[in-house]
Enzyme design. Sequence first.
Site, mmCIF file in Angstrom:
data_model
loop_
_atom_site.group_PDB
_atom_site.id
_atom_site.type_symbol
_atom_site.label_atom_id
_atom_site.label_comp_id
_atom_site.label_asym_id
_atom_site.label_seq_id
_atom_site.Cartn_x
_atom_site.Cartn_y
_atom_site.Cartn_z
ATOM 1 N N LYS A 219 0.840 -1.212 0.000
ATOM 2 C CA LYS A 219 0.000 0.000 0.000
ATOM 3 C C LYS A 219 0.877 1.264 0.000
ATOM 4 O O LYS A 219 0.535 2.269 -0.605
ATOM 5 C CB LYS A 219 -0.928 0.021 1.222
ATOM 6 C CG LYS A 219 -2.062 -0.979 1.133
ATOM 7 C CD LYS A 219 -3.169 -0.489 0.187
ATOM 8 C CE LYS A 219 -4.310 -1.454 0.111
ATOM 9 N NZ LYS A 219 -4.582 -2.053 -1.164
ATOM 10 N N LYS B 140 -2.941 -10.581 -8.831
ATOM 11 C CA LYS B 140 -4.305 -11.054 -8.574
ATOM 12 C C LYS B 140 -5.333 -10.060 -9.094
ATOM 13 O O LYS B 140 -5.022 -8.871 -9.283
ATOM 14 C CB LYS B 140 -4.510 -11.282 -7.074
ATOM 15 C CG LYS B 140 -4.367 -10.023 -6.263
ATOM 16 C CD LYS B 140 -4.927 -10.126 -4.869
ATOM 17 C CE LYS B 140 -4.830 -8.761 -4.219
ATOM 18 N NZ LYS B 140 -5.661 -8.497 -3.099
ATOM 19 N N LYS C 155 -9.589 -4.651 -7.215
ATOM 20 C CA LYS C 155 -10.341 -3.435 -7.524
ATOM 21 C C LYS C 155 -9.418 -2.276 -7.847
ATOM 22 O O LYS C 155 -9.755 -1.410 -8.632
ATOM 23 C CB LYS C 155 -11.179 -3.040 -6.295
ATOM 24 C CG LYS C 155 -12.492 -3.766 -6.213
ATOM 25 C CD LYS C 155 -13.226 -3.421 -4.932
ATOM 26 C CE LYS C 155 -12.897 -4.426 -3.847
ATOM 27 N NZ LYS C 155 -13.895 -4.505 -2.772
HETATM 28 P P1 TYM Z 1 -10.917 -7.026 0.122
HETATM 29 O O1 TYM Z 1 -12.000 -6.019 0.223
HETATM 30 O O2 TYM Z 1 -9.694 -6.671 -0.633
HETATM 31 O O3 TYM Z 1 -11.471 -8.367 -0.479
HETATM 32 C C1 TYM Z 1 -12.608 -9.037 0.074
HETATM 33 C C2 TYM Z 1 -12.367 -10.532 0.021
HETATM 34 O O4 TYM Z 1 -12.117 -10.939 -1.321
HETATM 35 C C3 TYM Z 1 -10.908 -11.694 -1.385
HETATM 36 N N1 TYM Z 1 -10.232 -11.426 -2.665
HETATM 37 C C4 TYM Z 1 -9.721 -12.387 -3.443
HETATM 38 N N2 TYM Z 1 -9.684 -13.725 -3.306
HETATM 39 C C5 TYM Z 1 -9.095 -14.439 -4.310
HETATM 40 N N3 TYM Z 1 -8.560 -13.861 -5.425
HETATM 41 C C6 TYM Z 1 -8.585 -12.519 -5.583
HETATM 42 N N4 TYM Z 1 -8.088 -11.969 -6.684
HETATM 43 C C7 TYM Z 1 -9.176 -11.716 -4.576
HETATM 44 N N5 TYM Z 1 -9.359 -10.378 -4.410
HETATM 45 C C8 TYM Z 1 -10.012 -10.221 -3.232
HETATM 46 C C9 TYM Z 1 -10.069 -11.182 -0.220
HETATM 47 O O5 TYM Z 1 -9.103 -12.137 0.164
HETATM 48 C C10 TYM Z 1 -11.138 -10.962 0.838
HETATM 49 O O6 TYM Z 1 -11.413 -12.168 1.514
HETATM 50 N N6 TYM Z 1 -8.703 -6.682 4.605
HETATM 51 C C11 TYM Z 1 -9.854 -7.209 3.901
HETATM 52 C C12 TYM Z 1 -11.191 -6.723 4.436
HETATM 53 C C13 TYM Z 1 -11.428 -7.045 5.871
HETATM 54 C C14 TYM Z 1 -11.620 -8.346 6.408
HETATM 55 C C15 TYM Z 1 -11.832 -8.134 7.805
HETATM 56 C C16 TYM Z 1 -11.627 -9.617 5.850
HETATM 57 C C17 TYM Z 1 -11.502 -6.157 6.893
HETATM 58 N N7 TYM Z 1 -11.768 -6.791 8.061
HETATM 59 C C18 TYM Z 1 -12.051 -9.219 8.646
HETATM 60 C C19 TYM Z 1 -11.829 -10.703 6.700
HETATM 61 C C20 TYM Z 1 -12.049 -10.486 8.101
HETATM 62 C C21 TYM Z 1 -9.769 -6.776 2.439
HETATM 63 O O7 TYM Z 1 -9.166 -5.799 2.109
HETATM 64 O O8 TYM Z 1 -10.524 -7.528 1.589
#
Ligand code: TYM
Length: 330
Positions: free
Chosen positions: A115, A195, A198
Amino acid sequence: MSKIRVFSGTRATGRLHLGNYFGAVKGYIDLQNDSNYDCVYMAVDVHTITTPYDQHNLATATKAIIMDYLAAGLDPEKAIVTIQSLVPEHVELAFLFSSVVSVAKMQHLPTFKDKVKQHPDNVTLALLNYPTLMAADILAYKASVVPAGLDQEPHIEVTREIARRMNDLYGTDFPETKRIATPTQYVPSLTGEGKMSKSVEGSSISLTDDLAMIKKRLASCPTDSGNGQEIPKGGVSNLLTFVEIFEGIERKKAYENDYKNQGIRYGDLKAELAEAIFNYLSPIREKRLELENNQDYVDKIIKEGAEKARTIAAATLAETKIKMGFYGKN
Ligand code: TYM
Protein backbone atom coordinates in the site's frame (compact mmCIF):
# COMPACT_ATOMS: atom_id res chain seq x y z
CA MET A 1 -23.00 -27.50 21.41
CA SER A 2 -22.33 -23.85 20.73
CA LYS A 3 -21.84 -22.78 17.16
CA ILE A 4 -18.54 -21.75 15.60
CA ARG A 5 -18.47 -18.00 15.02
CA VAL A 6 -17.44 -16.72 11.60
CA PHE A 7 -16.55 -13.17 10.52
CA SER A 8 -15.57 -11.76 7.17
CA GLY A 9 -15.72 -8.49 5.27
CA THR A 10 -15.07 -6.64 2.05
CA ARG A 11 -13.75 -3.09 1.74
CA ALA A 12 -16.22 -0.62 0.30
CA THR A 13 -14.16 0.33 -2.73
CA GLY A 14 -16.55 -0.61 -5.52
CA ARG A 15 -18.58 -3.52 -6.74
CA LEU A 16 -17.72 -7.12 -5.93
CA HIS A 17 -15.60 -8.78 -8.62
CA LEU A 18 -14.93 -12.41 -9.52
CA GLY A 19 -11.94 -12.47 -7.16
CA ASN A 20 -14.07 -11.43 -4.19
CA TYR A 21 -16.78 -13.88 -5.18
CA PHE A 22 -14.70 -17.00 -5.81
CA GLY A 23 -12.03 -16.20 -3.22
CA ALA A 24 -14.33 -15.21 -0.36
CA VAL A 25 -18.09 -14.77 -0.84
CA LYS A 26 -18.68 -18.34 -2.01
CA GLY A 27 -17.03 -19.41 1.24
CA TYR A 28 -19.28 -17.01 3.21
CA ILE A 29 -22.33 -18.67 1.63
CA ASP A 30 -21.17 -22.24 2.30
CA LEU A 31 -20.67 -21.43 5.99
CA GLN A 32 -23.95 -19.52 6.39
CA ASN A 33 -25.75 -22.61 5.02
CA ASP A 34 -24.04 -24.92 7.51
CA SER A 35 -25.86 -25.02 10.85
CA ASN A 36 -22.59 -25.51 12.75
CA TYR A 37 -21.62 -21.90 12.04
CA ASP A 38 -22.89 -18.55 13.20
CA CYS A 39 -21.82 -15.92 10.64
CA VAL A 40 -21.28 -12.16 10.59
CA TYR A 41 -20.50 -10.52 7.23
CA MET A 42 -19.84 -6.83 6.74
CA ALA A 43 -19.03 -4.13 4.24
CA VAL A 44 -15.96 -2.75 6.00
CA ASP A 45 -16.20 0.96 5.28
CA VAL A 46 -13.85 2.12 8.05
CA HIS A 47 -11.04 0.17 6.35
CA THR A 48 -11.86 2.04 3.14
CA ILE A 49 -10.61 5.33 4.60
CA THR A 50 -7.12 3.92 5.21
CA THR A 51 -6.25 4.82 1.60
CA PRO A 52 -7.44 7.85 -0.43
CA TYR A 53 -11.19 7.64 -1.10
CA ASP A 54 -14.07 9.79 -2.31
CA GLN A 55 -16.21 10.96 0.61
CA HIS A 56 -19.07 11.76 -1.77
CA ASN A 57 -19.22 8.12 -2.84
CA LEU A 58 -18.39 6.20 0.35
CA ALA A 59 -21.97 5.60 1.52
CA THR A 60 -23.11 4.51 -1.95
CA ALA A 61 -20.10 2.21 -2.44
CA THR A 62 -20.71 0.68 1.00
CA LYS A 63 -24.36 -0.06 0.29
CA ALA A 64 -23.38 -1.45 -3.13
CA ILE A 65 -21.29 -4.12 -1.36
CA ILE A 66 -24.28 -5.09 0.79
CA MET A 67 -26.51 -5.31 -2.30
CA ASP A 68 -23.89 -7.41 -4.12
CA TYR A 69 -23.64 -9.67 -1.04
CA LEU A 70 -27.40 -10.21 -1.01
CA ALA A 71 -27.58 -10.69 -4.76
CA ALA A 72 -24.77 -13.27 -4.56
CA GLY A 73 -26.69 -15.27 -1.97
CA LEU A 74 -25.99 -13.96 1.55
CA ASP A 75 -29.15 -14.53 3.52
CA PRO A 76 -30.01 -12.21 6.43
CA GLU A 77 -32.16 -14.99 7.89
CA LYS A 78 -29.04 -17.10 8.28
CA ALA A 79 -26.21 -14.59 8.80
CA ILE A 80 -25.77 -11.09 10.19
CA VAL A 81 -25.19 -8.78 7.21
CA THR A 82 -24.33 -5.17 7.92
CA ILE A 83 -21.91 -2.23 7.75
CA GLN A 84 -18.81 -1.97 9.94
CA SER A 85 -19.11 1.74 10.81
CA LEU A 86 -22.56 1.10 12.32
CA VAL A 87 -20.81 -1.01 14.96
CA PRO A 88 -18.43 1.57 16.50
CA GLU A 89 -17.23 -1.01 19.05
CA HIS A 90 -14.81 -2.28 16.36
CA VAL A 91 -12.91 1.00 16.36
CA GLU A 92 -12.69 1.19 20.15
CA LEU A 93 -11.51 -2.41 20.39
CA ALA A 94 -8.93 -1.69 17.66
CA PHE A 95 -7.50 1.13 19.77
CA LEU A 96 -7.21 -1.17 22.78
CA PHE A 97 -5.51 -3.81 20.61
CA SER A 98 -3.06 -1.24 19.24
CA SER A 99 -1.52 -1.13 22.72
CA VAL A 100 -0.18 -4.69 22.29
CA VAL A 101 1.18 -4.27 18.74
CA SER A 102 4.57 -2.77 17.87
CA VAL A 103 4.93 -0.17 15.13
CA ALA A 104 7.89 -2.12 13.69
CA LYS A 105 5.78 -5.25 13.27
CA MET A 106 3.11 -3.34 11.34
CA GLN A 107 5.68 -1.59 9.13
CA HIS A 108 7.13 -4.94 8.06
CA LEU A 109 3.88 -6.48 6.86
CA PRO A 110 3.94 -7.13 3.09
CA THR A 111 0.39 -5.77 2.75
CA PHE A 112 1.48 -2.47 4.37
CA LYS A 113 4.54 -2.22 2.11
CA ASP A 114 2.37 -2.79 -0.99
CA LYS A 115 0.00 0.00 0.00
CA VAL A 116 2.93 2.34 0.69
CA LYS A 117 4.13 1.68 -2.86
CA GLN A 118 0.64 2.36 -4.27
CA HIS A 119 0.04 5.53 -2.22
CA PRO A 120 3.45 6.92 -1.20
CA ASP A 121 1.96 10.31 -0.27
CA ASN A 122 -0.73 8.87 1.98
CA VAL A 123 1.03 6.71 4.50
CA THR A 124 -1.24 7.44 7.46
CA LEU A 125 -1.59 6.07 10.97
CA ALA A 126 -4.91 4.59 9.87
CA LEU A 127 -3.10 2.58 7.17
CA LEU A 128 -0.53 1.33 9.66
CA ASN A 129 -3.38 0.34 11.97
CA TYR A 130 -5.28 -1.51 9.23
CA PRO A 131 -4.49 -5.02 10.57
CA THR A 132 -5.35 -3.99 14.13
CA LEU A 133 -8.81 -2.89 13.02
CA MET A 134 -9.18 -6.13 11.11
CA ALA A 135 -8.28 -8.08 14.26
CA ALA A 136 -10.93 -6.08 16.12
CA ASP A 137 -13.52 -6.92 13.43
CA ILE A 138 -12.83 -10.60 13.90
CA LEU A 139 -12.26 -10.76 17.65
CA ALA A 140 -15.24 -8.54 18.54
CA TYR A 141 -17.21 -11.69 17.68
CA LYS A 142 -14.54 -14.10 18.97
CA ALA A 143 -14.67 -15.55 15.47
CA SER A 144 -12.44 -18.59 15.11
CA VAL A 145 -13.04 -18.88 11.37
CA VAL A 146 -12.60 -16.32 8.58
CA PRO A 147 -13.47 -17.24 5.00
CA ALA A 148 -11.12 -15.08 2.91
CA GLY A 149 -8.71 -15.10 -0.01
CA LEU A 150 -5.03 -16.01 0.22
CA ASP A 151 -4.02 -12.32 0.33
CA GLN A 152 -5.57 -11.97 3.81
CA GLU A 153 -3.32 -14.56 5.46
CA PRO A 154 -0.78 -12.04 6.87
CA HIS A 155 -3.64 -10.12 8.50
CA ILE A 156 -5.11 -13.26 10.04
CA GLU A 157 -1.66 -14.06 11.41
CA VAL A 158 -1.60 -10.62 13.10
CA THR A 159 -5.07 -11.35 14.48
CA ARG A 160 -3.77 -14.56 16.05
CA GLU A 161 -0.78 -12.71 17.54
CA ILE A 162 -3.03 -10.03 19.04
CA ALA A 163 -5.35 -12.68 20.48
CA ARG A 164 -2.41 -14.52 22.08
CA ARG A 165 -0.92 -11.33 23.49
CA MET A 166 -4.25 -10.14 24.91
CA ASN A 167 -4.95 -13.56 26.42
CA ASP A 168 -1.46 -13.72 27.99
CA LEU A 169 -1.51 -10.20 29.38
CA TYR A 170 -5.11 -9.81 30.43
CA GLY A 171 -6.65 -13.26 30.60
CA THR A 172 -9.12 -12.67 27.78
CA ASP A 173 -10.38 -15.69 25.84
CA PHE A 174 -9.92 -14.65 22.23
CA PRO A 175 -9.66 -17.62 19.85
CA GLU A 176 -6.75 -18.35 17.51
CA THR A 177 -8.55 -17.50 14.30
CA LYS A 178 -8.03 -19.56 11.15
CA ARG A 179 -8.65 -18.61 7.55
CA ILE A 180 -10.86 -20.95 5.56
CA ALA A 181 -9.91 -21.05 1.89
CA THR A 182 -12.24 -21.68 -1.02
CA PRO A 183 -10.92 -23.93 -3.84
CA THR A 184 -10.33 -20.67 -5.74
CA GLN A 185 -8.50 -18.73 -3.06
CA TYR A 186 -6.41 -16.83 -5.62
CA VAL A 187 -8.21 -15.47 -8.67
CA PRO A 188 -5.71 -14.00 -11.16
CA SER A 189 -5.86 -10.61 -12.84
CA LEU A 190 -7.00 -10.10 -16.43
CA THR A 191 -3.91 -7.99 -17.00
CA GLY A 192 -1.82 -11.17 -16.82
CA GLU A 193 0.03 -10.00 -13.71
CA GLY A 194 -0.85 -10.56 -10.05
CA LYS A 195 -4.31 -11.05 -8.57
CA MET A 196 -7.65 -9.67 -9.67
CA SER A 197 -8.06 -6.44 -7.72
CA LYS A 198 -10.34 -3.43 -7.52
CA SER A 199 -7.39 -1.10 -7.36
CA VAL A 200 -5.77 -2.30 -10.61
CA GLU A 201 -7.49 -0.87 -13.69
CA GLY A 202 -8.65 -3.50 -16.18
CA SER A 203 -7.84 -6.43 -13.88
CA SER A 204 -11.36 -7.44 -12.88
CA ILE A 205 -14.87 -8.42 -13.96
CA SER A 206 -17.70 -7.29 -11.66
CA LEU A 207 -20.51 -9.65 -10.69
CA THR A 208 -22.97 -7.34 -12.41
CA ASP A 209 -21.09 -6.55 -15.65
CA ASP A 210 -23.15 -7.02 -18.83
CA LEU A 211 -22.01 -9.16 -21.77
CA ALA A 212 -20.47 -6.23 -23.66
CA MET A 213 -18.40 -5.26 -20.63
CA ILE A 214 -17.28 -8.84 -19.97
CA LYS A 215 -16.19 -9.12 -23.64
CA LYS A 216 -14.34 -5.82 -23.38
CA ARG A 217 -12.53 -6.95 -20.23
CA LEU A 218 -11.53 -10.28 -21.75
CA ALA A 219 -10.45 -8.60 -24.99
CA SER A 220 -7.72 -6.72 -23.15
CA CYS A 221 -6.30 -9.88 -21.52
CA PRO A 222 -2.86 -10.39 -23.14
CA THR A 223 -2.28 -13.58 -25.16
CA ASP A 224 0.34 -15.03 -27.54
CA SER A 225 0.47 -16.83 -30.89
CA GLY A 226 -1.76 -19.61 -29.42
CA ASN A 227 0.65 -22.42 -30.10
CA GLY A 228 3.62 -23.99 -28.29
CA GLN A 229 4.95 -26.75 -26.06
CA GLU A 230 3.95 -25.31 -22.70
CA ILE A 231 1.19 -22.92 -21.57
CA PRO A 232 3.01 -19.73 -20.58
CA LYS A 233 2.30 -18.04 -17.25
CA GLY A 234 0.38 -14.75 -17.35
CA GLY A 235 -2.56 -13.89 -19.61
CA VAL A 236 -2.87 -17.28 -21.35
CA SER A 237 -2.70 -19.37 -18.20
CA ASN A 238 -5.06 -16.93 -16.44
CA LEU A 239 -7.59 -17.23 -19.28
CA LEU A 240 -7.46 -21.01 -18.90
CA THR A 241 -8.05 -20.66 -15.16
CA PHE A 242 -11.26 -18.80 -16.00
CA VAL A 243 -12.19 -21.47 -18.54
CA GLU A 244 -11.80 -24.06 -15.77
CA ILE A 245 -13.95 -22.04 -13.33
CA PHE A 246 -16.78 -21.31 -15.77
CA GLU A 247 -16.64 -24.12 -18.33
CA GLY A 248 -15.07 -26.95 -16.36
CA ILE A 249 -11.77 -28.80 -16.24
CA GLU A 250 -12.46 -30.84 -19.41
CA ARG A 251 -12.84 -27.69 -21.51
CA LYS A 252 -9.58 -26.38 -20.08
CA LYS A 253 -7.81 -29.63 -20.91
CA ALA A 254 -9.15 -29.45 -24.47
CA TYR A 255 -7.66 -25.97 -24.88
CA GLU A 256 -4.35 -27.14 -23.41
CA ASN A 257 -4.33 -29.88 -26.01
CA ASP A 258 -5.16 -27.41 -28.80
CA TYR A 259 -2.27 -25.22 -27.64
CA LYS A 260 0.19 -28.07 -28.17
CA ASN A 261 -1.34 -29.15 -31.50
CA GLN A 262 -3.41 -27.09 -33.92
CA GLY A 263 -3.30 -23.92 -31.79
CA ILE A 264 -5.88 -21.85 -29.85
CA ARG A 265 -7.94 -19.15 -31.58
CA TYR A 266 -8.22 -16.65 -28.75
CA GLY A 267 -11.07 -14.71 -30.39
CA ASP A 268 -13.24 -17.83 -30.21
CA LEU A 269 -12.04 -18.78 -26.72
CA LYS A 270 -12.79 -15.30 -25.37
CA ALA A 271 -16.25 -15.15 -27.01
CA GLU A 272 -17.20 -18.56 -25.57
CA LEU A 273 -15.79 -17.69 -22.14
CA ALA A 274 -17.60 -14.32 -22.07
CA GLU A 275 -20.93 -16.11 -22.69
CA ALA A 276 -20.17 -18.66 -19.98
CA ILE A 277 -19.31 -15.95 -17.43
CA PHE A 278 -22.38 -13.93 -18.41
CA ASN A 279 -24.68 -16.94 -18.03
CA TYR A 280 -23.12 -17.96 -14.73
CA LEU A 281 -23.69 -14.47 -13.33
CA SER A 282 -27.27 -14.07 -14.65
CA PRO A 283 -29.12 -14.98 -11.43
CA ILE A 284 -26.89 -12.61 -9.43
CA ARG A 285 -27.49 -9.78 -11.90
CA GLU A 286 -31.26 -10.33 -11.78
CA LYS A 287 -31.39 -10.40 -7.98
CA ARG A 288 -29.26 -7.25 -7.88
CA LEU A 289 -31.76 -5.42 -10.09
CA GLU A 290 -34.62 -6.44 -7.79
CA LEU A 291 -32.72 -5.11 -4.79
CA GLU A 292 -32.02 -1.81 -6.51
CA ASN A 293 -35.78 -1.32 -6.68
CA ASN A 294 -36.20 -2.29 -3.05
CA GLN A 295 -33.92 0.04 -1.12
CA ASP A 296 -36.11 0.04 2.01
CA TYR A 297 -35.60 -3.71 2.34
CA VAL A 298 -31.83 -3.32 2.03
CA ASP A 299 -31.78 -0.51 4.62
CA LYS A 300 -33.83 -2.66 6.99
CA ILE A 301 -31.38 -5.57 6.71
CA ILE A 302 -28.44 -3.25 7.38
CA LYS A 303 -30.13 -1.71 10.44
CA GLU A 304 -31.26 -5.01 11.94
CA GLY A 305 -27.86 -6.58 11.25
CA ALA A 306 -26.12 -3.69 13.01
CA GLU A 307 -28.32 -4.10 16.09
CA LYS A 308 -27.55 -7.80 16.34
CA ALA A 309 -23.84 -7.25 15.73
CA ARG A 310 -23.63 -4.47 18.32
CA THR A 311 -25.07 -6.68 21.04
CA ILE A 312 -22.24 -9.17 20.55
CA ALA A 313 -19.45 -6.64 19.96
CA ALA A 314 -20.47 -4.47 22.95
CA ALA A 315 -20.30 -7.47 25.28
CA THR A 316 -16.78 -8.36 24.06
CA LEU A 317 -15.64 -4.77 24.39
CA ALA A 318 -17.03 -4.38 27.93
CA GLU A 319 -15.43 -7.64 29.03
CA THR A 320 -12.08 -6.69 27.48
CA LYS A 321 -12.05 -3.28 29.16
CA ILE A 322 -12.73 -4.78 32.57
CA LYS A 323 -9.96 -7.35 32.08
CA MET A 324 -7.59 -4.57 30.99
CA GLY A 325 -8.30 -2.76 34.25
CA PHE A 326 -10.59 0.05 33.17
CA TYR A 327 -13.13 1.50 35.61
CA GLY A 328 -16.45 -0.36 35.41
CA LYS A 329 -18.46 -3.26 36.72
CA ASN A 330 -17.86 -6.94 36.06
P1 TYM B 1 -10.92 -7.03 0.12
O1 TYM B 1 -12.00 -6.02 0.22
O2 TYM B 1 -9.69 -6.67 -0.63
O3 TYM B 1 -11.47 -8.37 -0.48
C1 TYM B 1 -12.61 -9.04 0.07
C2 TYM B 1 -12.37 -10.53 0.02
O4 TYM B 1 -12.12 -10.94 -1.32
C3 TYM B 1 -10.91 -11.69 -1.39
N1 TYM B 1 -10.23 -11.43 -2.66
C4 TYM B 1 -9.72 -12.39 -3.44
N2 TYM B 1 -9.68 -13.72 -3.31
C5 TYM B 1 -9.10 -14.44 -4.31
N3 TYM B 1 -8.56 -13.86 -5.43
C6 TYM B 1 -8.58 -12.52 -5.58
N4 TYM B 1 -8.09 -11.97 -6.68
C7 TYM B 1 -9.18 -11.72 -4.58
N5 TYM B 1 -9.36 -10.38 -4.41
C8 TYM B 1 -10.01 -10.22 -3.23
C9 TYM B 1 -10.07 -11.18 -0.22
O5 TYM B 1 -9.10 -12.14 0.16
C10 TYM B 1 -11.14 -10.96 0.84
O6 TYM B 1 -11.41 -12.17 1.51
N6 TYM B 1 -8.70 -6.68 4.61
C11 TYM B 1 -9.85 -7.21 3.90
C12 TYM B 1 -11.19 -6.72 4.44
C13 TYM B 1 -11.43 -7.04 5.87
C14 TYM B 1 -11.62 -8.35 6.41
C15 TYM B 1 -11.83 -8.13 7.80
C16 TYM B 1 -11.63 -9.62 5.85
C17 TYM B 1 -11.50 -6.16 6.89
N7 TYM B 1 -11.77 -6.79 8.06
C18 TYM B 1 -12.05 -9.22 8.65
C19 TYM B 1 -11.83 -10.70 6.70
C20 TYM B 1 -12.05 -10.49 8.10
C21 TYM B 1 -9.77 -6.78 2.44
O7 TYM B 1 -9.17 -5.80 2.11
O8 TYM B 1 -10.52 -7.53 1.59
